[in-house]
Design a protein around this motif. Sequence first.
Motif, PDB file in Angstrom:
ATOM      1  N   TRP A   1       9.434   3.093   4.862  1.00 30.33           N
ATOM      2  CA  TRP A   1       8.661   4.246   5.679  1.00 30.33           C
ATOM      3  C   TRP A   1       7.266   4.095   5.796  1.00 30.33           C
ATOM      4  N   GLY A   2       6.504   4.913   6.215  1.00 28.78           N
ATOM      5  CA  GLY A   2       4.989   4.929   6.402  1.00 28.78           C
ATOM      6  C   GLY A   2       4.611   5.336   7.705  1.00 28.78           C
ATOM      7  N   GLY A   3       3.252   5.226   7.687  1.00 31.45           N
ATOM      8  CA  GLY A   3       2.378   5.443   9.016  1.00 31.45           C
ATOM      9  C   GLY A   3       1.095   5.183   8.786  1.00 31.45           C
ATOM     10  N   ALA A   4       0.112   5.602   9.772  1.00 30.79           N
ATOM     11  CA  ALA A   4      -1.078   4.933   9.865  1.00 30.79           C
ATOM     12  C   ALA A   4      -2.047   5.765   8.594  1.00 30.79           C
ATOM     13  N   GLY A   5      -2.788   4.995   8.057  1.00 30.97           N
ATOM     14  CA  GLY A   5      -3.983   5.755   7.216  1.00 30.97           C
ATOM     15  C   GLY A   5      -5.058   5.905   8.148  1.00 30.97           C
ATOM     16  N   ALA A   6      -6.042   6.895   7.900  1.00 36.24           N
ATOM     17  CA  ALA A   6      -6.140   7.753   6.722  1.00 36.24           C
ATOM     18  C   ALA A   6      -5.096   8.744   6.927  1.00 36.24           C
ATOM     19  N   ASN A   7      -4.595   9.064   8.084  1.00 41.91           N
ATOM     20  CA  ASN A   7      -3.864  10.133   8.274  1.00 41.91           C
ATOM     21  C   ASN A   7      -2.924  10.579   7.083  1.00 41.91           C
TER      22      ASN A   7
ATOM     23  N   ALA B   1      -1.201  14.054   4.209  1.00 43.72           N
ATOM     24  CA  ALA B   1       0.168  14.387   4.285  1.00 43.72           C
ATOM     25  C   ALA B   1       1.025  13.887   3.315  1.00 43.72           C
ATOM     26  N   TYR B   2       1.705  12.928   3.432  1.00 52.48           N
ATOM     27  CA  TYR B   2       2.737  12.478   2.307  1.00 52.48           C
ATOM     28  C   TYR B   2       1.991  11.756   1.006  1.00 52.48           C
ATOM     29  N   HIS B   3       0.739  11.180   0.996  1.00 52.37           N
ATOM     30  CA  HIS B   3       0.139  10.556  -0.016  1.00 52.37           C
ATOM     31  C   HIS B   3       0.256  11.371  -1.415  1.00 52.37           C
TER      32      HIS B   3
END
Length: 554
Positions: free
Chosen positions: A379-385, A389-391
């Motif tokens: 899973w994951g997504g672009a940082g810093a977004n 959110a999920y961090h």
Amino acid sequence: MSTSKPGLTEKPEWKALIDHQASLKNTHMRDLFDQDPERFRNYFTTAAGISLDYSKNLITRDTMPHLMALARACKVPEQIEAMFRGDNINTSENRPALHIALRNLSDDPVHVGNDDIMPEVRSTLARMEEFVWRIRSTQWRGFTNKPFTDVVSIGIGGSFLGPKLVSAALKPYWHGRLNCHYVANIDGSHITEVLRHINPETTLFLIQSKSFRTQETLENTKVAREWFLHNGGDEALISKHFVAVTANEKEAIDFGIAEENIFPMWDWVGGRYSLWSAIGLPTALTIGMENFRSLLSGAHAMDQHFKNAPLEDNLPVILALLGIWYGNFWGADAHAILPYDHYLRGLPAHLQQLDMESNGKCVTHDGTSVDYQTGPIIWGGAGANGQHAYHQLLHQGTRMSPADFIIPLRTHNPVATHHAILFANCLSQAQALMRGKNLDEARAELREQGLDEAAIEKLAPHKVIPGNKPSNTILFERSTPRTVGALVALYEHKTFVQGAIWDVDSFDQWGVELGKQLGQDILDRLLASSDDKRTDSSTDGLIDLFRRKHKDDA
Ligand SMILES: O=P(O)(O)OC[C@H]1O[C@H](O)[C@H](O)[C@@H](O)[C@@H]1O
């Protein structure tokens, strides 16, 4: 387990890792850093333009040797050789997996059986080159003689995610007049939204399907074809606007694609490993063939490294073993992919397919049920977004999900101090995951803010961040065709090594078939004039709901 050879979990190297993990249960990574000022240097390595800092892992100087011993006990070096040699490592389908041939820029042959497949690979690349040149130079135009402005790639899964990732990753290299769109989903909204904004006179459709049997792709192609025919085109003009990439030439021809407009695919390339083939045409059309060849050269450089470097220095092997360490010995179920690069925002989706379709398996090559965990949830997504959110779950949640932070040292778009801020965000996240904040630090922080002791005791536990959460930092100069090629190949080989250790077939995907079979039966029931078939009450009830709604609409 009913196997005659000792299973993975019975190997002494596996058992040694269980003991080693137990010895580290009370070790905190911040202490490991405090004790060893050279830790960064000791766990930093570079290959094919990609650097890896793996110092922020739950490892001591004994850990990697233990993991390497497991890799050797599982014959990883021999399995790497077998892949490059063209052995039938996809045992359930009895074929080789030779995506490495697609980016083999050396003069070396690659064999399938007795045949060298390189002449066909090279001639396909030459055909792609000519095609890309004809479109980009406007030699090949639409039916009203206007140059193409839009390419619509219709395909799904491996015939979608890879090219989409790479096209987006290399947006700074798009030049020329072509826009590229992707249609994958069978949700009619997807194709409707794409067709809404394009002109049939200046649109080229690329039908991408290894099998040419995938329902979503065929249905969307029919819609595109009808749209073309109703908006000025006619049957005789289809060959000017529809091109296919497939290993099933016959069905593509039967479908109405002109024979000369079909680019080949081969059985020995898995869909999720196919972005390097003619499936990469949407990418090649937008970035040009020279850049596409650079992409291949980056992947080739990673292939050479993977094939030749000792296990201890081998980037894909190191990443794979760290994944095994957490998934099999620390109980991690997930692995996060966190690209701090807008252009690489599609990487988590591509790696989801690559890794989860390759290693989401529960039997070994010989059909024995595994008694250990295999591929993790990617899973994951672009940082810093993601930090907003999920961090939160990464920092204070109860589940373990090691993470890969992926960031270029330099940006294509030096806006103000954005890149330094982005870089600082990336590093601080990895640092916070590693160090955390203990109760004394939380209390001291609150005391500094002037809170009274009662308020401090109430709030401090909420501000404690356990830390000791592992991550890798993957760096490269900039997202160029070469580095993106090397990065994607790195993950392909990581996936392969994990599959080799788990003894699973990383190149089949039988699990996706049952849903397809059941889907056809359900579709028939949804569309039939009456339905008295019964299966299970949930599916039957939901079918009834749909049928009633559509009867009401009619
Ligand atoms: O390229 P195609 O044959 O159309 O296949 C498209 C995709 O669909 C399948 O269901 C598989 O799960 C994927 O591995 C494949 O890439």
